[in-house]
Design a protein around this motif. Structure first.
Motif, PDB file in Angstrom:
ATOM      1  N   ASN A 183       0.835  -1.228   0.166  1.00  0.00           N
ATOM      2  CA  ASN A 183       0.048   0.041  -0.001  1.00  0.00           C
ATOM      3  C   ASN A 183       0.871   1.303   0.083  1.00  0.00           C
ATOM      4  OD1 ASN A 183       0.867  -0.581   2.601  1.00  0.00           O
ATOM      5  ND2 ASN A 183      -0.955   0.270   3.482  1.00  0.00           N
ATOM      6  N   PRO A 184       1.730   1.391  -1.238  1.00  0.00           N
ATOM      7  CA  PRO A 184       2.309   2.747  -1.047  1.00  0.00           C
ATOM      8  C   PRO A 184       1.704   3.775  -1.130  1.00  0.00           C
ATOM      9  CG  PRO A 184       2.511   1.483  -3.237  1.00  0.00           C
ATOM     10  CD  PRO A 184       2.040   0.693  -2.328  1.00  0.00           C
ATOM     11  N   PHE A 185       1.995   5.058  -0.759  1.00  0.00           N
ATOM     12  CA  PHE A 185       1.151   6.279  -0.805  1.00  0.00           C
ATOM     13  C   PHE A 185       1.479   6.804  -2.160  1.00  0.00           C
ATOM     14  CE2 PHE A 185       2.967   6.980   3.800  1.00  0.00           C
ATOM     15  CZ  PHE A 185       1.965   6.192   4.291  1.00  0.00           C
ATOM     16  N   PRO A 186       0.398   7.514  -2.705  1.00  0.00           N
ATOM     17  CA  PRO A 186       0.623   7.978  -3.974  1.00  0.00           C
ATOM     18  C   PRO A 186       1.583   9.033  -4.156  1.00  0.00           C
ATOM     19  CG  PRO A 186      -1.493   8.811  -3.015  1.00  0.00           C
ATOM     20  CD  PRO A 186      -0.827   7.920  -2.178  1.00  0.00           C
ATOM     21  N   LYS A 187       2.696   8.992  -3.769  1.00  0.00           N
ATOM     22  CA  LYS A 187       3.612  10.108  -3.702  1.00  0.00           C
ATOM     23  C   LYS A 187       5.083   9.412  -4.369  1.00  0.00           C
ATOM     24  CE  LYS A 187       2.436  11.285   1.072  1.00  0.00           C
ATOM     25  NZ  LYS A 187       2.481  12.961   1.209  1.00  0.00           N
ATOM     26  N   SER A 188       6.190  10.300  -4.328  1.00  0.00           N
ATOM     27  CA  SER A 188       7.529   9.589  -4.796  1.00  0.00           C
ATOM     28  C   SER A 188       7.991   8.550  -3.867  1.00  0.00           C
ATOM     29  CB  SER A 188       8.465  10.714  -4.900  1.00  0.00           C
ATOM     30  OG  SER A 188       8.737  11.166  -3.575  1.00  0.00           O
ATOM     31  N   ILE A 189       8.689   7.614  -4.652  1.00  0.00           N
ATOM     32  CA  ILE A 189       9.483   6.582  -3.759  1.00  0.00           C
ATOM     33  C   ILE A 189       9.889   7.148  -2.717  1.00  0.00           C
ATOM     34  CG2 ILE A 189      11.230   5.075  -4.019  1.00  0.00           C
ATOM     35  CD1 ILE A 189      10.663   4.639  -7.081  1.00  0.00           C
ATOM     36  N   TYR A 190      10.851   8.562  -2.832  1.00  0.00           N
ATOM     37  CA  TYR A 190      11.671   9.125  -1.719  1.00  0.00           C
ATOM     38  C   TYR A 190      10.648   9.368  -0.720  1.00  0.00           C
ATOM     39  CZ  TYR A 190      14.472  12.311   0.897  1.00  0.00           C
ATOM     40  OH  TYR A 190      15.230  13.139   1.716  1.00  0.00           O
ATOM     41  N   ASP A 191       9.377  10.125  -1.100  1.00  0.00           N
ATOM     42  CA  ASP A 191       8.425  10.632   0.100  1.00  0.00           C
ATOM     43  C   ASP A 191       7.864   9.478   0.804  1.00  0.00           C
ATOM     44  OD1 ASP A 191       9.016  13.186  -0.646  1.00  0.00           O
ATOM     45  OD2 ASP A 191       7.540  13.496  -1.976  1.00  0.00           O
ATOM     46  N   ASN A 192       7.579   8.334   0.229  1.00  0.00           N
ATOM     47  CA  ASN A 192       7.197   7.206   0.839  1.00  0.00           C
ATOM     48  C   ASN A 192       7.843   6.930   2.162  1.00  0.00           C
ATOM     49  OD1 ASN A 192       4.726   5.157  -0.089  1.00  0.00           O
ATOM     50  ND2 ASN A 192       5.270   6.394  -1.779  1.00  0.00           N
ATOM     51  N   VAL A 193       9.265   6.773   2.068  1.00  0.00           N
ATOM     52  CA  VAL A 193       9.915   6.501   2.923  1.00  0.00           C
ATOM     53  C   VAL A 193      10.397   7.434   3.917  1.00  0.00           C
ATOM     54  CG1 VAL A 193      12.426   5.481   3.482  1.00  0.00           C
ATOM     55  CG2 VAL A 193      10.949   4.475   1.763  1.00  0.00           C
ATOM     56  N   THR A 194      10.402   8.930   3.513  1.00  0.00           N
ATOM     57  CA  THR A 194      10.820   9.788   4.492  1.00  0.00           C
ATOM     58  C   THR A 194       9.490  10.534   5.312  1.00  0.00           C
ATOM     59  OG1 THR A 194      10.682  11.428   2.602  1.00  0.00           O
ATOM     60  CG2 THR A 194      12.785  10.559   3.336  1.00  0.00           C
ATOM     61  N   TYR A 195       8.415   9.983   4.815  1.00  0.00           N
ATOM     62  CA  TYR A 195       7.169  10.414   5.380  1.00  0.00           C
ATOM     63  C   TYR A 195       7.216  10.136   7.027  1.00  0.00           C
ATOM     64  CZ  TYR A 195       2.011  10.741   6.201  1.00  0.00           C
ATOM     65  OH  TYR A 195       0.810  10.913   6.873  1.00  0.00           O
ATOM     66  N   GLY A 196       7.303   9.065   7.432  1.00  0.00           N
ATOM     67  CA  GLY A 196       7.489   8.737   8.671  1.00  0.00           C
ATOM     68  C   GLY A 196       8.282   9.534   9.602  1.00  0.00           C
ATOM     69  N   PRO A 197       9.598   9.706   9.199  1.00  0.00           N
ATOM     70  CA  PRO A 197      10.571  10.470   9.982  1.00  0.00           C
ATOM     71  C   PRO A 197      10.292  11.975   9.762  1.00  0.00           C
ATOM     72  CG  PRO A 197      11.862   8.847   8.514  1.00  0.00           C
ATOM     73  CD  PRO A 197      10.223   8.875   8.280  1.00  0.00           C
ATOM     74  N   LYS A 198       9.387  12.364   8.816  1.00  0.00           N
ATOM     75  CA  LYS A 198       9.172  13.742   8.672  1.00  0.00           C
ATOM     76  C   LYS A 198       7.937  13.841   9.743  1.00  0.00           C
ATOM     77  CE  LYS A 198      10.066  14.900   3.972  1.00  0.00           C
ATOM     78  NZ  LYS A 198       9.524  14.847   2.503  1.00  0.00           N
ATOM     79  N   ILE A 199       6.860  13.139   9.726  1.00  0.00           N
ATOM     80  CA  ILE A 199       5.804  13.308  10.781  1.00  0.00           C
ATOM     81  C   ILE A 199       6.322  13.250  12.270  1.00  0.00           C
ATOM     82  CG2 ILE A 199       3.706  12.966   9.030  1.00  0.00           C
ATOM     83  CD1 ILE A 199       3.418  10.382  10.784  1.00  0.00           C
ATOM     84  N   ASN A 200       7.525  12.542  12.310  1.00  0.00           N
ATOM     85  CA  ASN A 200       8.109  12.544  13.725  1.00  0.00           C
ATOM     86  C   ASN A 200       9.250  13.571  14.134  1.00  0.00           C
ATOM     87  OD1 ASN A 200       6.943  10.167  14.659  1.00  0.00           O
ATOM     88  ND2 ASN A 200       8.090   9.061  13.302  1.00  0.00           N
TER      89      ASN A 200
END
Length: 254
Positions: free
Chosen positions: A98-115
């Motif tokens: 269930n990848p987010f409809p975002k870039s490959i990079y933004d998928n993986v940095t999403y969690g760290p960013k919201i933290n």
């Protein structure tokens, strides 16, 4: 301090405000840095149990849970437990990627960013490290700004694993992570799971008996919401104590 990472005590779960019991008095102790497989026929409670370990069942209306789930000796159902930080520690990889409809990079940095991670260099580091751990870096390093939805099924599933790894979890729950994948992708996921257990405790639901016997250290056999037998994977598959386990692992039912 318990030598186990996860311990459940008399865990019960009911749907429909108590009308339907899905889990019955589950007692299980899961070792750290091991792979524990949950096997059993469809509808026997494996995935429901998996979701009790990071409180995902809380999101379903009318669910009642009693008993205890301790992670590192702390009852995760205690009112003082912060569910958001619990889900950071206990990541989840679902059956369907269930990848987010975002870039490959933004998928993986999403969690760290919201933290709260804002430093671009640190985000780049976290992303690269997560992709490497998920055995995906060589395949995506030149396309990080492309949509994650353009990846193949097997790559999307490894992206979801990289996304879970980016927040540094202690436990990863996997609900049939390879069931929709071809044999080559399945093999990559299995190799990856094996590698991850050096630092992470893994609990995996699988319908694939060969997969359970290949990747896991311990196996729990579920039937009708109960744990019938829990032992080393070798014992479950070669000398189970319960006839129902024997019948299931040899393909007589399920």
């Amino acid at each position: 301090m318990s030598k186990f990472k996860i311990v459940t005590k008399d865990l019960n779960l009911f749907y429909d405000k108590g009308k339907t019991q899905a889990l019955k008095d589950l007692n299980i102790s899961i070792e750290p840095n091991k792979i524990t497989a949950l096997i059993g026929p469809s509808g026997c409670g494996k995935s429901t149990f998996l979701r009790t370990l990071n409180r995902l069942n809380d999101l379903i209306d009318g669910v009642i849970i009693n008993g205890k789930v301790n992670i590192d000796d702390v009852d995760i159902y205690d009112k003082r437990v912060d569910v958001v930080s619990l889900r950071r520690r206990v990541g989840m990889v679902f059956q369907k990627s269930n990848p987010f409809p975002k870039s490959i990079y933004d998928n993986v940095t999403y969690g760290p960013k919201i933290n709260g991670v804002k430093n671009k260099n640190l985000l780049n580091e976290i992303a690269e490290e997560s992709f490497i751990k998920a055995a995906l870096w060589d395949e995506v390093k030149d396309r990080l700004n492309e949509s994650a939805l353009g990846l193949s099924g097997g790559q999307q599933q490894r992206l979801c694993i990289a996304r879970a790894l980016a927040v540094n979890p202690e436990v990863i729950l996997m609900d049939e992570p390879a069931s929709a994948l071809d044999p080559i992708s399945t093999n990559k996921i299995e190799e990856l799971i094996f590698e991850l257990k050096k630092n992470i405790t893994i609990v995996i639901v699988t319908h694939n008996m060969q997969q359970a016997s290949r990747v896991s250290d311990n196996t729990a056999f579920f039937l009708n919401g109960e744990i019938i037998e829990y032992d080393s994977t070798k014992n479950i598959f070669t000398k189970p104590k319960d006839e129902r386990t024997q019948n299931y692992v040899t393909g007589k039912f399920g």
